[in-house]
Design a protein around this motif. Structure first.
Motif, PDB file in Angstrom:
ATOM      1  N   ASN A  99       0.887  -1.166   0.000  1.00  0.00           N
ATOM      2  CA  ASN A  99       0.000   0.000   0.000  1.00  0.00           C
ATOM      3  C   ASN A  99       0.922   1.212   0.000  1.00  0.00           C
ATOM      4  O   ASN A  99       1.220   1.773   1.046  1.00  0.00           O
ATOM      5  N   PRO A 100       1.424   1.610  -1.171  1.00  0.00           N
ATOM      6  CA  PRO A 100       2.433   2.670  -1.220  1.00  0.00           C
ATOM      7  C   PRO A 100       1.841   4.027  -0.853  1.00  0.00           C
ATOM      8  O   PRO A 100       0.616   4.210  -0.894  1.00  0.00           O
ATOM      9  N   PRO A 101       2.690   4.983  -0.511  1.00  0.00           N
ATOM     10  CA  PRO A 101       2.182   6.333  -0.218  1.00  0.00           C
ATOM     11  C   PRO A 101       1.629   6.994  -1.475  1.00  0.00           C
ATOM     12  O   PRO A 101       2.063   6.702  -2.586  1.00  0.00           O
ATOM     13  N   TYR A 102       0.651   7.859  -1.281  1.00  0.00           N
ATOM     14  CA  TYR A 102       0.072   8.630  -2.381  1.00  0.00           C
ATOM     15  C   TYR A 102       0.473  10.091  -2.172  1.00  0.00           C
ATOM     16  O   TYR A 102      -0.137  10.803  -1.371  1.00  0.00           O
ATOM     17  N   VAL A 103       1.490  10.548  -2.872  1.00  0.00           N
ATOM     18  CA  VAL A 103       1.979  11.918  -2.705  1.00  0.00           C
ATOM     19  C   VAL A 103       2.407  12.448  -4.072  1.00  0.00           C
ATOM     20  O   VAL A 103       3.278  11.848  -4.719  1.00  0.00           O
ATOM     21  N   ARG A 104       1.816  13.539  -4.525  1.00  0.00           N
ATOM     22  CA  ARG A 104       2.252  14.146  -5.770  1.00  0.00           C
ATOM     23  C   ARG A 104       3.654  14.708  -5.594  1.00  0.00           C
ATOM     24  O   ARG A 104       4.011  15.239  -4.541  1.00  0.00           O
ATOM     25  N   ILE A 105       4.450  14.626  -6.650  1.00  0.00           N
ATOM     26  CA  ILE A 105       5.861  14.983  -6.554  1.00  0.00           C
ATOM     27  C   ILE A 105       6.046  16.467  -6.236  1.00  0.00           C
ATOM     28  O   ILE A 105       7.064  16.866  -5.672  1.00  0.00           O
ATOM     29  N   GLN A 106       5.047  17.304  -6.550  1.00  0.00           N
ATOM     30  CA  GLN A 106       5.162  18.726  -6.217  1.00  0.00           C
ATOM     31  C   GLN A 106       5.276  18.944  -4.718  1.00  0.00           C
ATOM     32  O   GLN A 106       5.772  19.974  -4.268  1.00  0.00           O
ATOM     33  N   ASN A 107       4.804  17.963  -3.940  1.00  0.00           N
ATOM     34  CA  ASN A 107       4.843  18.087  -2.481  1.00  0.00           C
ATOM     35  C   ASN A 107       6.093  17.470  -1.858  1.00  0.00           C
ATOM     36  O   ASN A 107       6.205  17.403  -0.635  1.00  0.00           O
ATOM     37  N   ASP A 111       7.449 -16.341 -11.634  1.00  0.00           N
ATOM     38  CA  ASP A 111       6.129 -16.940 -11.415  1.00  0.00           C
ATOM     39  C   ASP A 111       5.483 -16.387 -10.144  1.00  0.00           C
ATOM     40  O   ASP A 111       4.665 -17.045  -9.510  1.00  0.00           O
ATOM     41  N   GLY A 112       5.857 -15.148  -9.786  1.00  0.00           N
ATOM     42  CA  GLY A 112       5.386 -14.567  -8.539  1.00  0.00           C
ATOM     43  C   GLY A 112       4.032 -13.885  -8.659  1.00  0.00           C
ATOM     44  O   GLY A 112       3.454 -13.761  -9.739  1.00  0.00           O
ATOM     45  N   LYS A 113       3.540 -13.429  -7.507  1.00  0.00           N
ATOM     46  CA  LYS A 113       2.251 -12.744  -7.419  1.00  0.00           C
ATOM     47  C   LYS A 113       2.453 -11.398  -6.721  1.00  0.00           C
ATOM     48  O   LYS A 113       3.175 -11.311  -5.727  1.00  0.00           O
ATOM     49  N   LEU A 114       1.794 -10.377  -7.252  1.00  0.00           N
ATOM     50  CA  LEU A 114       1.917  -9.021  -6.710  1.00  0.00           C
ATOM     51  C   LEU A 114       0.530  -8.426  -6.537  1.00  0.00           C
ATOM     52  O   LEU A 114      -0.330  -8.573  -7.411  1.00  0.00           O
ATOM     53  N   THR A 115       0.304  -7.765  -5.409  1.00  0.00           N
ATOM     54  CA  THR A 115      -0.958  -7.066  -5.167  1.00  0.00           C
ATOM     55  C   THR A 115      -0.661  -5.691  -4.582  1.00  0.00           C
ATOM     56  O   THR A 115       0.083  -5.571  -3.612  1.00  0.00           O
ATOM     57  N   TYR A 116      -1.238  -4.661  -5.201  1.00  0.00           N
ATOM     58  CA  TYR A 116      -1.087  -3.284  -4.724  1.00  0.00           C
ATOM     59  C   TYR A 116      -2.461  -2.653  -4.574  1.00  0.00           C
ATOM     60  O   TYR A 116      -3.375  -2.934  -5.361  1.00  0.00           O
ATOM     61  N   ILE A 117      -2.583  -1.780  -3.589  1.00  0.00           N
ATOM     62  CA  ILE A 117      -3.719  -0.872  -3.512  1.00  0.00           C
ATOM     63  C   ILE A 117      -3.172   0.529  -3.731  1.00  0.00           C
ATOM     64  O   ILE A 117      -2.188   0.932  -3.105  1.00  0.00           O
ATOM     65  N   CYS A 118      -3.764   1.248  -4.661  1.00  0.00           N
ATOM     66  CA  CYS A 118      -3.272   2.583  -4.989  1.00  0.00           C
ATOM     67  C   CYS A 118      -4.432   3.399  -5.568  1.00  0.00           C
ATOM     68  O   CYS A 118      -5.515   2.859  -5.813  1.00  0.00           O
ATOM     69  N   PRO A 119      -4.248   4.696  -5.790  1.00  0.00           N
ATOM     70  CA  PRO A 119      -5.347   5.503  -6.330  1.00  0.00           C
ATOM     71  C   PRO A 119      -5.779   5.029  -7.715  1.00  0.00           C
ATOM     72  O   PRO A 119      -4.953   4.594  -8.521  1.00  0.00           O
ATOM     73  N   ASP A 120      -7.080   5.139  -8.000  1.00  0.00           N
ATOM     74  CA  ASP A 120      -7.553   4.722  -9.320  1.00  0.00           C
ATOM     75  C   ASP A 120      -7.101   5.686 -10.417  1.00  0.00           C
ATOM     76  O   ASP A 120      -7.338   5.439 -11.600  1.00  0.00           O
ATOM     77  N   ARG A 121      -6.421   6.760 -10.042  1.00  0.00           N
ATOM     78  CA  ARG A 121      -5.806   7.647 -11.038  1.00  0.00           C
ATOM     79  C   ARG A 121      -4.782   6.894 -11.889  1.00  0.00           C
ATOM     80  O   ARG A 121      -4.448   7.314 -12.988  1.00  0.00           O
ATOM     81  N   LEU A 122      -4.282   5.796 -11.347  1.00  0.00           N
ATOM     82  CA  LEU A 122      -3.379   4.937 -12.112  1.00  0.00           C
ATOM     83  C   LEU A 122      -3.977   4.572 -13.464  1.00  0.00           C
ATOM     84  O   LEU A 122      -3.258   4.432 -14.455  1.00  0.00           O
ATOM     85  N   LEU A 123      -5.295   4.428 -13.526  1.00  0.00           N
ATOM     86  CA  LEU A 123      -5.957   3.946 -14.731  1.00  0.00           C
ATOM     87  C   LEU A 123      -6.179   5.034 -15.769  1.00  0.00           C
ATOM     88  O   LEU A 123      -6.457   4.727 -16.933  1.00  0.00           O
TER      89      LEU A 123
END
Length: 233
Positions: A68-76, A112-124
């Protein structure tokens, strides 16, 4: 906890190996620490732990990566935009810090690994995430859960999405399990995972479940965003 070693580390900070050109002054920093550690046991322990963290970050890959990475715009964030722009291929424009976190996670993942992230839907949708979507769309995605119509967290935060990568899947024939939610009811995730098949049950309006071909996901991304959502019924 048996079988686990826990280290405190900054996921995105460069290791000594990554700074080996000497341009950042890391050799002098390491030398000073080693001199101090000669008469300070806590400093020695710190050096040993940091060296182990660097070894893990440089050399290890993992069967499972969850974040669950941090959500911070680079301007900040002061003084790091240029550094990340050089070190991270996915970083463009005024990115959000979760973007290089996704890139790092994919680098750490085994074949053959598995990755799961929760992040803002702005990714899409956002243009600053275009390059990480390029990588994302080339990975065998098992699930993508969108909470854009719900208030998942009590605090004022971006609407989240959860995406899962499963590299055991064949990319060419992969069909992504999509879910879009219109209700933040408790235990709703547990409910859908106990369904006999991935699809919206008759009469249900709280969520919409559907399968989406990975190939179409890749085409979506060529248009600059992942326009992969059907309207809610």
């Amino acid at each position: 906890m048996d079988g686990f070693e826990i280290h405190v580390a900054d996921t995105l900070s460069p290791t000594l190996l990554e700074k080996q050109d000497g341009s950042t002054g890391s050799e002098g920093e390491q030398s000073s620490l080693e001199q101090f550690a000669a008469y300070n046991g806590r400093a020695q322990s710190f050096i040993e732990d940091r060296n182990e963290v660097d070894r893990i970050k440089d050399q290890e890959t993992f069967d499972v990566v969850v974040a669950n990475p941090p959500y911070v715009r680079i301007q900040n964030l002061s003084g790091v935009k240029d550094e990340y722009s050089v070190r991270c291929a996915s970083v463009i424009k005024n990115f959000d810090i979760y973007v290089p976190f996704i890139e790092r996670g994919l680098e750490w993942l085994t074949e053959d690994g598995k990755l799961t992230y929760i992040c803002p839907d702005r990714l899409l949708t956002n243009d600053y995430a275009q390059k990480i979507r390029d990588q994302f769309a080339e990975e065998p995605i098992s699930q993508l859960l969108d909470f854009k119509d719900t208030e998942v967290f009590d605090a004022a935060t971006p609407y989240p999405c959860i995406f899962c990568v499963d590299r055991e899947r064949e990319l060419a024939d992969n069909r992504v399990q999509y879910a879009r939610f219109a209700d933040e009811r408790e235990e709703i995730l547990e409910e859908i995972y106990h369904l006999d098949q991935w699809g919206t049950p008759e009469g249900v309006t709280e969520y919409d479940l559907f399968l989406y071909p990975q190939k179409e996901l890749q085409v979506d991304n060529q248009d600059g965003y992942l326009a992969s959502w059907k309207p809610m019924g």
